[in-house]
Design a protein around this motif. Structure first.
Motif, PDB file in Angstrom:
ATOM      1  N   GLU A 115       3.261 -13.100  15.413  1.00 53.30           N
ATOM      2  CA  GLU A 115       3.217 -13.340  13.982  1.00 53.30           C
ATOM      3  C   GLU A 115       2.316 -14.540  13.720  1.00 53.30           C
ATOM      4  O   GLU A 115       2.096 -15.370  14.600  1.00 53.30           O
ATOM      5  CB  GLU A 115       4.620 -13.601  13.419  1.00 53.30           C
ATOM      6  N   LYS A 145       6.555 -15.750   3.234  1.00 52.35           N
ATOM      7  CA  LYS A 145       5.595 -14.672   3.489  1.00 52.35           C
ATOM      8  C   LYS A 145       6.179 -13.316   3.105  1.00 52.35           C
ATOM      9  O   LYS A 145       5.490 -12.475   2.498  1.00 52.35           O
ATOM     10  CB  LYS A 145       5.203 -14.667   4.966  1.00 52.35           C
ATOM     11  N   GLU A 146       7.437 -13.115   3.435  1.00 53.97           N
ATOM     12  CA  GLU A 146       8.095 -11.839   3.128  1.00 53.97           C
ATOM     13  C   GLU A 146       8.123 -11.581   1.616  1.00 53.97           C
ATOM     14  O   GLU A 146       7.722 -10.503   1.150  1.00 53.97           O
ATOM     15  CB  GLU A 146       9.514 -11.843   3.679  1.00 53.97           C
ATOM     16  N   TYR A 147       8.586 -12.575   0.850  1.00 48.79           N
ATOM     17  CA  TYR A 147       8.697 -12.370  -0.600  1.00 48.79           C
ATOM     18  C   TYR A 147       7.333 -12.300  -1.255  1.00 48.79           C
ATOM     19  O   TYR A 147       7.129 -11.546  -2.221  1.00 48.79           O
ATOM     20  CB  TYR A 147       9.532 -13.491  -1.218  1.00 48.79           C
ATOM     21  N   SER A 148       6.369 -13.073  -0.761  1.00 51.89           N
ATOM     22  CA  SER A 148       5.019 -13.028  -1.308  1.00 51.89           C
ATOM     23  C   SER A 148       4.425 -11.622  -1.168  1.00 51.89           C
ATOM     24  O   SER A 148       3.812 -11.098  -2.104  1.00 51.89           O
ATOM     25  CB  SER A 148       4.134 -14.054  -0.591  1.00 51.89           C
ATOM     26  N   ASN A 149       4.617 -11.007  -0.010  1.00 52.44           N
ATOM     27  CA  ASN A 149       4.127  -9.643   0.193  1.00 52.44           C
ATOM     28  C   ASN A 149       4.888  -8.640  -0.671  1.00 52.44           C
ATOM     29  O   ASN A 149       4.322  -7.647  -1.140  1.00 52.44           O
ATOM     30  CB  ASN A 149       4.259  -9.245   1.668  1.00 52.44           C
ATOM     31  N   GLU A 150       6.167  -8.913  -0.880  1.00 47.81           N
ATOM     32  CA  GLU A 150       7.010  -8.012  -1.672  1.00 47.81           C
ATOM     33  C   GLU A 150       6.566  -7.948  -3.132  1.00 47.81           C
ATOM     34  O   GLU A 150       6.521  -6.866  -3.732  1.00 47.81           O
ATOM     35  CB  GLU A 150       8.472  -8.463  -1.586  1.00 47.81           C
ATOM     36  N   ARG A 152       3.576  -8.952  -4.479  1.00 48.92           N
ATOM     37  CA  ARG A 152       2.142  -8.890  -4.753  1.00 48.92           C
ATOM     38  C   ARG A 152       1.763  -7.687  -5.628  1.00 48.92           C
ATOM     39  O   ARG A 152       1.117  -7.862  -6.672  1.00 48.92           O
ATOM     40  CB  ARG A 152       1.340  -8.893  -3.459  1.00 48.92           C
ATOM     41  N   ASP A 162      -5.322  -9.492 -10.192  1.00 47.40           N
ATOM     42  CA  ASP A 162      -4.891 -10.301  -9.056  1.00 47.40           C
ATOM     43  C   ASP A 162      -4.918 -11.766  -9.454  1.00 47.40           C
ATOM     44  O   ASP A 162      -5.913 -12.247 -10.009  1.00 47.40           O
ATOM     45  CB  ASP A 162      -5.824 -10.090  -7.856  1.00 47.40           C
TER      46      ASP A 162
END
Length: 274
Positions: A115, A145-150, A152, A162
């Protein structure tokens, strides 16, 4: 006197010896010998310079040796906590100032490179007294990172473009110590769906001041509310965190519809954000 005698006299008076070699001019024996004597001042300066170099090298090795020891201790702490091997580097002191010592801090990441999450590890103990207490924000950076990707794609849909944004998750100190990280690290989605969600917090910073209208602002707030967390924060800022409009958990708790959002914006314009 014959001609041959005159010629011989001239050759001798021309500065050559009888063997045909010139004798040295203006080179006294004492001067020649002085060139062979060592310059004591020059040698002393060389010894001083050599001593300074050795001292600098010894200091450098001592400092770097101490840093390597501290980084090793941090790596061991992470290994014991997570059961994994981490690389620890970039050791420095953070938070220091007048009358404040600051905390030894370093950057860390998994040595396996499975990772690309980098995080901080720091020592908040009393280093001068030889006591060490370590902490890190590994789980926070994983959740960020997890929530940011969720969010987006959802955020792009709400704002029709964007935008640059930052996510910061938090977890209470006492709760952090309760999790058995060697067995399994819970995801942010899993944790916020559990009974322990009251210990988690979330802040979203969006760098686009143009979304301060009720439609898009309500869309962003409702997105945050989907987490079911009570401790929510939102900041709408220009680039570099300038001209921010802050929504603390109290304000977000009062906004439950697009109408509430419009009323809140009007109150801000009137100078009353209660």
């Amino acid at each position: 006197m014959t001609k041959s005698s005159i010629a011989k006299t001239r050759r001798t008076s021309s500065g050559k010896t009888r063997t045909g070699k010139k004798s040295p001019k203006n080179t006294p024996a004492k001067k020649v010998n002085s060139r062979l004597k060592p310059n004591r001042k020059h040698i002393s300066k060389l010894w001083v310079a050599a001593g300074v170099v050795v001292l600098i090298a010894a200091t450098y090795l001592l400092i770097n040796g101490s840093i390597m020891i501290e980084q090793y201790k941090m790596a061991q702490y992470l290994k014991e906590k997570y059961g994994k091997e981490f690389v620890v580097e970039n050791y420095r002191i953070e938070g220091g100032g007048i009358g404040v010592e600051g905390d030894p801090t370093a950057d860390a990441y998994l040595s396996s490179k499975n990772e690309d999450i980098r995080f901080k590890v720091w020592d908040y103990g009393n280093v001068n007294e030889g006591t060490h207490q370590y902490r890190d924000d590994y789980i926070n950076q994983r959740w960020n990172k997890e929530y940011s990707n969720e969010i987006r794609p959802k955020l792009k849909s709400i704002l029709n473009s964007d935008v640059v944004y930052r996510v910061s998750t938090g977890l209470g100190d006492n709760e952090i110590e309760k999790i058995d990280y060697r067995t399994r690290i819970p995801s942010f989605e899993e944790y916020r769906s559990s009974k322990n969600k009251k210990n988690a917090s979330l802040e979203l910073v969006v760098f686009d001041a143009k979304i301060r209208d009720s439609d898009r602002l309500w869309g962003v707030i409702s997105l945050l509310k989907e987490t079911s967390l009570d401790d929510l924060y939102l900041r709408i800022c220009d680039v570099n965190y300038n001209n921010c409009q802050n929504f603390d958990k109290g304000a977000i708790g009062k906004i439950n519809s697009k109408l509430d959002t419009g009323l809140y914006i009007n109150n801000i314009m009137k100078g009353d954000d209660r």
